[in-house]
Write a protein that holds these residues in place. Sequence first.
Motif, PDB file in Angstrom:
ATOM      1  N   VAL A 183     -15.834  34.755   2.537  1.00  0.00           N
ATOM      2  CA  VAL A 183     -14.036  34.953   3.012  1.00  0.00           C
ATOM      3  C   VAL A 183     -14.383  35.184   4.356  1.00  0.00           C
ATOM      4  O   VAL A 183     -12.817  34.967   4.977  1.00  0.00           O
ATOM      5  CB  VAL A 183     -13.618  35.716   2.106  1.00  0.00           C
ATOM      6  CG1 VAL A 183     -13.564  35.309   0.624  1.00  0.00           C
ATOM      7  CG2 VAL A 183     -14.042  37.400   2.131  1.00  0.00           C
ATOM      8  N   PHE A 184     -15.119  35.911   5.026  1.00  0.00           N
ATOM      9  CA  PHE A 184     -14.875  35.977   6.586  1.00  0.00           C
ATOM     10  C   PHE A 184     -16.256  35.915   7.060  1.00  0.00           C
ATOM     11  O   PHE A 184     -17.194  36.326   6.593  1.00  0.00           O
ATOM     12  CB  PHE A 184     -14.403  37.205   6.835  1.00  0.00           C
ATOM     13  CG  PHE A 184     -14.199  37.753   8.268  1.00  0.00           C
ATOM     14  CD1 PHE A 184     -13.218  37.465   8.871  1.00  0.00           C
ATOM     15  CD2 PHE A 184     -15.178  38.628   8.516  1.00  0.00           C
ATOM     16  CE1 PHE A 184     -13.090  37.651  10.192  1.00  0.00           C
ATOM     17  CE2 PHE A 184     -14.945  39.233   9.894  1.00  0.00           C
ATOM     18  CZ  PHE A 184     -14.120  38.654  10.833  1.00  0.00           C
ATOM     19  N   SER A 223     -28.917  42.227  14.691  1.00  0.00           N
ATOM     20  CA  SER A 223     -27.733  41.653  14.157  1.00  0.00           C
ATOM     21  C   SER A 223     -27.170  40.833  15.015  1.00  0.00           C
ATOM     22  O   SER A 223     -26.717  41.450  16.443  1.00  0.00           O
ATOM     23  CB  SER A 223     -26.908  42.861  13.444  1.00  0.00           C
ATOM     24  OG  SER A 223     -25.733  42.379  13.028  1.00  0.00           O
ATOM     25  N   PHE A 224     -26.569  39.676  14.796  1.00  0.00           N
ATOM     26  CA  PHE A 224     -25.796  39.044  15.741  1.00  0.00           C
ATOM     27  C   PHE A 224     -24.495  38.588  15.218  1.00  0.00           C
ATOM     28  O   PHE A 224     -23.642  38.018  15.666  1.00  0.00           O
ATOM     29  CB  PHE A 224     -26.589  37.475  16.166  1.00  0.00           C
ATOM     30  CG  PHE A 224     -26.621  36.545  15.044  1.00  0.00           C
ATOM     31  CD1 PHE A 224     -25.569  35.797  14.854  1.00  0.00           C
ATOM     32  CD2 PHE A 224     -27.756  36.259  14.266  1.00  0.00           C
ATOM     33  CE1 PHE A 224     -25.657  34.645  13.669  1.00  0.00           C
ATOM     34  CE2 PHE A 224     -27.801  35.287  13.400  1.00  0.00           C
ATOM     35  CZ  PHE A 224     -27.040  34.577  13.015  1.00  0.00           C
ATOM     36  N   GLY A 225     -24.132  39.195  13.764  1.00  0.00           N
ATOM     37  CA  GLY A 225     -22.848  38.787  13.273  1.00  0.00           C
ATOM     38  C   GLY A 225     -22.770  39.322  11.744  1.00  0.00           C
ATOM     39  O   GLY A 225     -23.568  39.928  11.373  1.00  0.00           O
ATOM     40  N   VAL A 226     -21.623  39.281  11.356  1.00  0.00           N
ATOM     41  CA  VAL A 226     -21.287  39.471   9.739  1.00  0.00           C
ATOM     42  C   VAL A 226     -20.813  38.707   9.012  1.00  0.00           C
ATOM     43  O   VAL A 226     -20.054  37.475   9.450  1.00  0.00           O
ATOM     44  CB  VAL A 226     -20.384  40.772   9.922  1.00  0.00           C
ATOM     45  CG1 VAL A 226     -20.256  41.279   8.404  1.00  0.00           C
ATOM     46  CG2 VAL A 226     -20.915  42.008  10.715  1.00  0.00           C
ATOM     47  N   LYS A 286     -17.853  39.937  -2.883  1.00  0.00           N
ATOM     48  CA  LYS A 286     -18.868  40.924  -3.373  1.00  0.00           C
ATOM     49  C   LYS A 286     -19.195  42.076  -2.319  1.00  0.00           C
ATOM     50  O   LYS A 286     -19.407  43.190  -2.565  1.00  0.00           O
ATOM     51  CB  LYS A 286     -19.985  40.183  -3.784  1.00  0.00           C
ATOM     52  CG  LYS A 286     -20.002  39.559  -4.770  1.00  0.00           C
ATOM     53  CD  LYS A 286     -21.849  39.127  -5.418  1.00  0.00           C
ATOM     54  CE  LYS A 286     -21.808  38.080  -6.458  1.00  0.00           C
ATOM     55  NZ  LYS A 286     -22.997  37.579  -6.707  1.00  0.00           N
ATOM     56  N   ALA A 287     -19.713  41.466  -0.875  1.00  0.00           N
ATOM     57  CA  ALA A 287     -20.286  42.485  -0.011  1.00  0.00           C
ATOM     58  C   ALA A 287     -20.176  41.936   1.677  1.00  0.00           C
ATOM     59  O   ALA A 287     -19.748  40.806   1.564  1.00  0.00           O
ATOM     60  CB  ALA A 287     -21.614  42.675  -0.484  1.00  0.00           C
ATOM     61  N   SER A 290     -12.994  28.165   8.374  1.00  0.00           N
ATOM     62  CA  SER A 290     -13.301  27.828   6.813  1.00  0.00           C
ATOM     63  C   SER A 290     -14.723  28.420   6.476  1.00  0.00           C
ATOM     64  O   SER A 290     -15.715  27.527   6.047  1.00  0.00           O
ATOM     65  CB  SER A 290     -13.341  26.367   6.847  1.00  0.00           C
ATOM     66  OG  SER A 290     -11.978  25.793   7.324  1.00  0.00           O
ATOM     67  N   PRO A 291     -14.790  29.678   6.090  1.00  0.00           N
ATOM     68  CA  PRO A 291     -16.130  30.430   5.816  1.00  0.00           C
ATOM     69  C   PRO A 291     -16.748  29.646   4.639  1.00  0.00           C
ATOM     70  O   PRO A 291     -17.914  29.661   4.274  1.00  0.00           O
ATOM     71  CB  PRO A 291     -15.548  31.871   5.571  1.00  0.00           C
ATOM     72  CG  PRO A 291     -14.350  31.768   6.139  1.00  0.00           C
ATOM     73  CD  PRO A 291     -13.629  30.589   6.150  1.00  0.00           C
TER      74      PRO A 291
END
Length: 130
Positions: free
Chosen positions: A40-41, A56-59, A64-65, A87-88
């Motif tokens: 969703v994101f 880490s370069f992003g999320v 769920k998580a 549009s994830p």
Amino acid sequence: MSVVPKDLKYSREHEWIKVDGNIGVIGITDFAQKSLGDIVFIELPGVGDEISAGDSFGVVESVKAASDLYAPVSGKVVEVNEEVIESPQLVNEDPYGKGWMIKVEISNEAELDELLSPEDYEKLLEEEGE
């Protein structure tokens, strides 16, 4: 069984990279998107940002998580896929195509040798019970 394209290299954290000259296209694997569920994101670095292998370069957030994205190689971000930010669900629909995340100018090609071949990645998935 998750799809594992043969023309990519993989990280143990379930990112893939497709190398074209000194540019690497990075995304998450079919296994990763299935594990996350509906995405969703997505938060990604900006063009010009430096990323380091293993950091880490992003999320990616799903219903769920939330999960960190880990850089398979070090380099400078030269392009960000704005479509996946808007549009994830593209990552769920086409993780190896339209769902790519960033392109980086690879600063240390030797890091590619540390990544998994498609065959080694398939073994990893088997060990993880895929």
